[in-house]
Design a protein around this motif. Sequence first.
Motif, short mmCIF file in Angstrom:
data_model
loop_
_atom_site.label_atom_id
_atom_site.label_comp_id
_atom_site.label_asym_id
_atom_site.label_seq_id
_atom_site.Cartn_x
_atom_site.Cartn_y
_atom_site.Cartn_z
N ILE A 204 46.95 50.74 23.54
CA ILE A 204 48.37 50.40 23.62
C ILE A 204 48.78 50.18 25.07
O ILE A 204 49.43 49.18 25.40
N LEU A 205 48.38 51.09 25.96
CA LEU A 205 48.72 50.94 27.37
C LEU A 205 48.07 49.70 27.99
O LEU A 205 48.70 48.99 28.77
N VAL A 206 46.83 49.45 27.63
CA VAL A 206 46.13 48.26 28.13
C VAL A 206 46.82 47.00 27.64
O VAL A 206 47.01 46.04 28.39
N GLY A 207 47.23 46.99 26.37
CA GLY A 207 47.94 45.84 25.83
C GLY A 207 49.27 45.60 26.53
O GLY A 207 49.62 44.46 26.84
N LEU A 208 50.00 46.67 26.80
CA LEU A 208 51.26 46.53 27.52
C LEU A 208 51.03 46.00 28.94
O LEU A 208 51.75 45.14 29.42
N PHE A 209 50.01 46.53 29.61
CA PHE A 209 49.67 46.05 30.95
C PHE A 209 49.32 44.57 30.91
O PHE A 209 49.76 43.79 31.75
N ASP A 210 48.55 44.19 29.91
CA ASP A 210 48.11 42.80 29.78
C ASP A 210 49.30 41.86 29.57
O ASP A 210 49.35 40.77 30.13
N VAL A 211 50.29 42.29 28.82
CA VAL A 211 51.43 41.44 28.50
C VAL A 211 52.50 41.48 29.59
O VAL A 211 53.06 40.45 29.95
N ARG B 83 47.17 41.49 44.52
CA ARG B 83 46.95 42.86 44.99
C ARG B 83 45.53 43.37 44.77
O ARG B 83 45.11 44.31 45.44
N LEU B 84 44.79 42.77 43.83
CA LEU B 84 43.44 43.27 43.52
C LEU B 84 42.38 42.18 43.46
O LEU B 84 41.24 42.46 43.12
N GLY B 85 42.73 40.95 43.78
CA GLY B 85 41.78 39.85 43.72
C GLY B 85 40.83 39.83 44.91
O GLY B 85 40.77 40.76 45.72
N GLU B 86 40.09 38.74 45.02
CA GLU B 86 39.08 38.60 46.08
C GLU B 86 39.65 38.75 47.48
O GLU B 86 39.02 39.29 48.36
N ALA C 285 39.07 48.15 32.46
CA ALA C 285 38.28 47.27 33.32
C ALA C 285 38.22 45.86 32.76
O ALA C 285 38.27 44.88 33.51
N GLU C 286 38.13 45.74 31.44
CA GLU C 286 38.10 44.41 30.83
C GLU C 286 39.39 43.66 31.11
O GLU C 286 39.38 42.48 31.48
N VAL C 287 40.53 44.33 30.96
CA VAL C 287 41.80 43.67 31.23
C VAL C 287 41.91 43.32 32.71
O VAL C 287 42.42 42.25 33.07
N LEU C 288 41.43 44.20 33.58
CA LEU C 288 41.45 43.89 35.01
C LEU C 288 40.64 42.64 35.30
O LEU C 288 41.07 41.78 36.08
N LEU C 289 39.49 42.51 34.69
CA LEU C 289 38.68 41.31 34.88
C LEU C 289 39.39 40.07 34.36
O LEU C 289 39.37 39.02 34.99
N ARG C 290 40.04 40.19 33.20
CA ARG C 290 40.78 39.05 32.65
C ARG C 290 41.97 38.67 33.53
O ARG C 290 42.39 37.53 33.55
N LYS C 291 42.51 39.65 34.25
CA LYS C 291 43.65 39.39 35.13
C LYS C 291 43.23 38.83 36.49
O LYS C 291 44.08 38.54 37.31
N GLY C 292 41.93 38.72 36.75
CA GLY C 292 41.47 38.12 37.99
C GLY C 292 41.14 39.10 39.10
O GLY C 292 41.04 38.72 40.26
N VAL C 293 40.94 40.37 38.76
CA VAL C 293 40.57 41.37 39.76
C VAL C 293 39.13 41.11 40.20
O VAL C 293 38.28 40.73 39.40
N SER C 294 38.86 41.29 41.49
CA SER C 294 37.51 41.07 41.99
C SER C 294 36.55 42.08 41.39
O SER C 294 36.93 43.21 41.07
N LEU C 295 35.30 41.68 41.23
CA LEU C 295 34.29 42.59 40.70
C LEU C 295 34.17 43.84 41.56
O LEU C 295 34.03 44.95 41.05
N ARG C 296 34.24 43.66 42.87
CA ARG C 296 34.16 44.80 43.78
C ARG C 296 35.23 45.84 43.45
O ARG C 296 34.95 47.03 43.35
N TYR D 59 31.94 37.15 34.98
CA TYR D 59 33.33 36.72 34.79
C TYR D 59 33.53 35.86 33.55
O TYR D 59 34.61 35.85 32.96
N LEU D 60 32.51 35.13 33.14
CA LEU D 60 32.63 34.12 32.08
C LEU D 60 33.32 34.62 30.81
O LEU D 60 34.24 33.97 30.32
N PRO D 61 32.92 35.76 30.24
CA PRO D 61 33.58 36.18 29.00
C PRO D 61 35.06 36.56 29.17
O PRO D 61 35.79 36.66 28.20
N PHE D 62 35.49 36.77 30.41
CA PHE D 62 36.85 37.25 30.65
C PHE D 62 37.81 36.19 31.15
O PHE D 62 38.96 36.48 31.42
#
Length: 178
Positions: A53-60, A70-73, A101-112, A172-175
């Motif tokens: 639920i929290l991840v879904g709210l963050f995603d939306v 703030r968290l990208g490359e 972590a999955e939502v962070l990757l979908r949002k464009g956060v760097s792997l690091r 990154y591909l699946p996200f």
Amino acid sequence: MVKDILRTYRGFFVLLGLCFVMFFFSPLLGRKVFAVALQNILFMLSVIPPVFILVGLFDVWIPREKVVKRLGEASGMVGIGIALALGALAAGPLYAAFPVAEVLLRKGVSLRNVWIFLGAWSTMKIPMLLFEIQNLGLVFAASRYFMSFLGVLAIAFLLDRFLSLEEKNRIYLPFETP
């Protein structure tokens, strides 16, 4: 459809079968195994839904652009600090961190920063630090926390340095959003 379910949950069914065999040969031990398994399943069912639920709210609710900024490359030290804080202030078992972590990757956060987040979640939680200070002493707790900090950063930077661009893109591909 049944074949797909059996293939997907093959490990679960094998372990369930072993539990039944154990119950057959040692009923007392089998009961204990089933009781522990049920307790763990109920605990997971109490943790996973709120996390989703929290991840879904963050995603939306949080726009991708703000997260990337703030968290990208190109986030630099600010991104590292935010990733450390997100992981250290989190509560719950490590398996709850992976949907985040999955939502962070979908949002464009760097792997690091995702690796820093996961490392901080697994080793640098503030409640764990407070427990260690109370039970093991300040010197031990501070030493362990500092070494965890160095280890998390070292692993994240080494992974970032030694993974090729092709390997990173494969992660990154699946996200990627369509």
